[in-house]
Design an enzyme around this catalytic site. Structure first.
Site, mmCIF file in Angstrom:
data_model
loop_
_atom_site.group_PDB
_atom_site.id
_atom_site.type_symbol
_atom_site.label_atom_id
_atom_site.label_comp_id
_atom_site.label_asym_id
_atom_site.label_seq_id
_atom_site.Cartn_x
_atom_site.Cartn_y
_atom_site.Cartn_z
ATOM 1 C CE LYS A 96 -3.864 0.236 2.230
ATOM 2 N NZ LYS A 96 -4.917 0.280 3.277
ATOM 3 C CD GLU A 130 -19.160 -3.492 8.944
ATOM 4 O OE1 GLU A 130 -18.313 -2.672 8.541
ATOM 5 O OE2 GLU A 130 -19.404 -4.577 8.361
ATOM 6 N NE ARG A 147 -21.591 -5.049 4.859
ATOM 7 C CZ ARG A 147 -20.594 -5.328 4.033
ATOM 8 N NH1 ARG A 147 -19.644 -4.440 3.847
ATOM 9 N NH2 ARG A 147 -20.532 -6.459 3.398
#
Length: 619
Positions: free
Chosen positions: A282, A365, A393
């Site tokens: 990244k 979640e 969610r």
């Protein structure tokens, strides 16, 4: 000298370049992304990490006939540049510009609109089956990061996709795993050989010969197969993907273009689902992002030379984190839970201070809510910090695993309301409508930092069951000098017995105060009812409206099922005879734009409030 990027109008143009030229192209793409994100904000580190992988995918596959599905989708900037949108990339995440996520309305090279995690494999499997039914020979590729593999939906997709016959490839973009040099080299070598068509042909031929050899054939073939599996298990220490039905190859260097192209081309010829494991970095190509990829995951505008963000000052996320940390110092029952958003939800200091009471459950979640329920059942005081958009969610878990049992779970709902540049997939406009229909649940909506502190304390200690404290992205807005924060269920501000009553909650109270100030100049006196506990509503707050000639309700959330509708229902039940006007987000999704621009477009800013009230009142 003409840039290589200027020669690319579509993915097909990549195939006229040499591998060396492709490497130069990747450098130009990185500079384009850095310049764009520095100006507009956005996701930087993740996009810089997948440049070579994206170029290799588009070199190998032929979109839109082949489909590439990006998980979460925030790493799609290179994909957009290569698929005919380079001339508009400078508009990304701006009003009327490109979305920061894949969007089929922009291009037929985006097969699916995505902005939430762990969906790619399920989406790709659906696309692949649609191709199969329509006798379409095209390939489907799902690109999923190792972070998204912490979400349960990814495994539901893998569990089903392992039975798909062919033309289905999952790429695991791994930007965290560390692999030692010797084991990694052996693994890459063996995986490369096993993806060679020649190897697969020889393997099949040998097994056919052995199977036709009397007595010894089948046992010997079985022995070789078991030996192969044991060797793979020793090298990779993980046979999960193959156990699910995938042919697993890797890991590969995700920045080695030549190898990536070769592996992808070979993977196209394997007649079973394939999982390719690639290692990427990244932030690659921008030193500040390489050193601190977390800080450069999602960024505001920044200075390219220094890497310093232009955003400054306190915000609700930071204030929440400080408040919860202070509360935890006094009460060892308080626990903090996050779904891979430690920094974003302001919990970094809590984690440092109380590592044993901090839980990052990954992008899960649903698990976070049920896990919080378990903590509460065990006598703890869990606080789940989650963006409003992501809380969507886990509504089933809020109902079944928390509210139904009246457990003491607190939801700290960050990014409530309009969020701005992240657009449709991330707007926090649905939490109130979703949560307010659930029994045993209390919702607070502060406008100021001091209120956040008060209501968080009330949610944790004074509410009997599930409580939610929802607060917006960014900092607090205008506060009149003569307004005093009380921490009550509601506040009344403005001119007593005014014929116009303006009702609102959250940060729109700031807008309402500015509107009332301007309306006084128009000789229209206004009284403001500020709702703090928005569910359940305090009956006394309804009573205040009975003598008003006209009640206006402004709500930064969806109209259907919102507090405004419920408020007016209760008001009419009490026999109210005056006029009412409700302004909220109507039945549509709100696209990307700066928060201020979105509020103006939704007619929820102070000038719009003034105009609406003035027009309606003078009728």
């Amino acid at each position: 000298m003409r840039k290589l990027l200027d020669q690319i109008d579509s993915p097909g143009d990549l195939r006229s370049l040499t591998v060396k030229q492709l490497g130069g192209l990747c450098g130009e793409i990185r500079q384009e992304i850095i310049r764009t994100v520095a100006k507009n904000g956005g996701h930087l580190a993740s996009n810089l990490g997948v440049v070579e992988l994206t170029v290799a995918l588009h070199y190998t596959f032929d979109v839109p006939w082949d489909d590439i599905v990006w998980d979460v989708g925030h790493q799609c900037y290179t994909h957009k540049i290569l698929t005919g949108r380079r001339d508009r990339i400078h508009t990304i995440r701006t009003q009327g510009g490109l979305s920061g996520y894949p969007n089929p309305k922009e291009s037929d090279c985006d097969p699916f609109h995505s902005g939430h995690s762990s969906t790619s494999i399920s989406v790709a499997l659906g696309l692949a089956n649609a191709k199969r039914i329509n006798h379409d020979p095209g390939h489907v590729v799902a690109v999923i990061g190792d972070g998204a593999l912490t979400g349960g939906l990814a495994y539901e997709g893998l569990n089903n996709a392992g039975r798909f016959p062919k033309n289905f490839i999952v790429i695991l973009n791994d930007n965290k795993m560390s692999i030692s040099k010797n084991v990694g080299s052996i693994a890459r070598y063996l995986a490369h050989i096993r993806t060679e068509p020649g190897y697969l042909k020889v393997k099949s031929t040998v097994e056919n010969i052995l199977d036709n050899t009397p007595v010894l054939g089948a046992p010997v073939s079985s022995l070789l197969q078991k030996s192969k599996s044991l060797l793979k298990q020793a090298l990779y220490n993980n046979t999960l993907f193959e156990d699910m039905g995938f042919a697993y190859y890797g890991p590969y260097d995700g920045h080695d273009l030549e190898q990536l192209i070769s592996v992808l081309q070979n993977a196209k010829n394997i007649n079973r689902p394939v999982l390719l494991h690639v290692i990427t970095s990244k932030g690659k190509g921008y030193p500040f992002a390489e050193k601190n990829p977390g800080a450069f995951h999602g960024v505001s505008c920044f200075d390219i030379k220094t890497g310093e963000s232009q955003a400054s000052g306190d915000n609700f996320s930071k204030v929440f984190g400080r408040c919860l940390t202070d509360m935890a110092k006094e009460d060892d029952r308080i626990c903090a839970i996050t779904a891979a958003m430690e920094s974003g939800t302001g919990l970094t200091d809590f984690h440092k201070a109380f590592p044993d009471r901090f839980f990052d459950v990954g992008i899960a979640e649903e698990h976070a809510v049920t896990f919080s329920g378990g903590l509460a059942a065990g006598g703890m005081l869990p606080v789940f910090a989650v963006y409003s958009s992501f809380l969507q969610r886990s509504i089933d878990q809020v109902i079944h695993d928390a509210a139904l049992q009246n457990l003491k779970v607190t939801l700290a709902i960050d990014r409530a309301g309009v969020v701005g540049e992240d657009g449709e997939t991330h707007q926090g406009l649905f939490d109130v409508s979703l949560l307010s229909s659930i029994p045993n649940l209390t919702i607070f909506s502060p406008c100021y930092f001091s209120e956040l502190q008060m209501f968080l304390h009330q949610a944790v200690y004074e509410c009997p069951g599930v409580a939610a404290v929802r607060y917006p992205r960014g900092g607090q807005l205008f506060q009149p000098e003569d307004f005093t924060v009380t921490g009550n269920t509601y506040d009344v501000y403005g001119e007593t017995d005014a014929p116009v009553l303006l009702v609102t909650y959250g940060r729109l109270f700031s807008m309402a105060c500015l509107a009332a100030k301007k309306l006084r100049e128009d000789k229209i006196p206004v009284r403001i009812l500020k709702l703090n506990r928005i569910h359940p509503l305090d009956p006394q707050a309804i009573e205040i409206c009975r003598n008003a000639q006209h009640v206006f309700f402004f709500e930064e959330g969806v109209r259907q099922g919102g507090i405004g509708e419920h408020f007016f229902y209760l008001l009419y039940q009490q026999g109210y005879q005056g006029k009412t006007t409700l302004r909220a987000v109507e039945n549509h999704f709100v696209k990307q734009a700066a928060v201020r621009q979105s509020l103006i477009e939704l007619e929820l800013d102070s000038d719009s409030m003034r105009k609406i009230i003035k027009t309606e009142y003078q009728k």
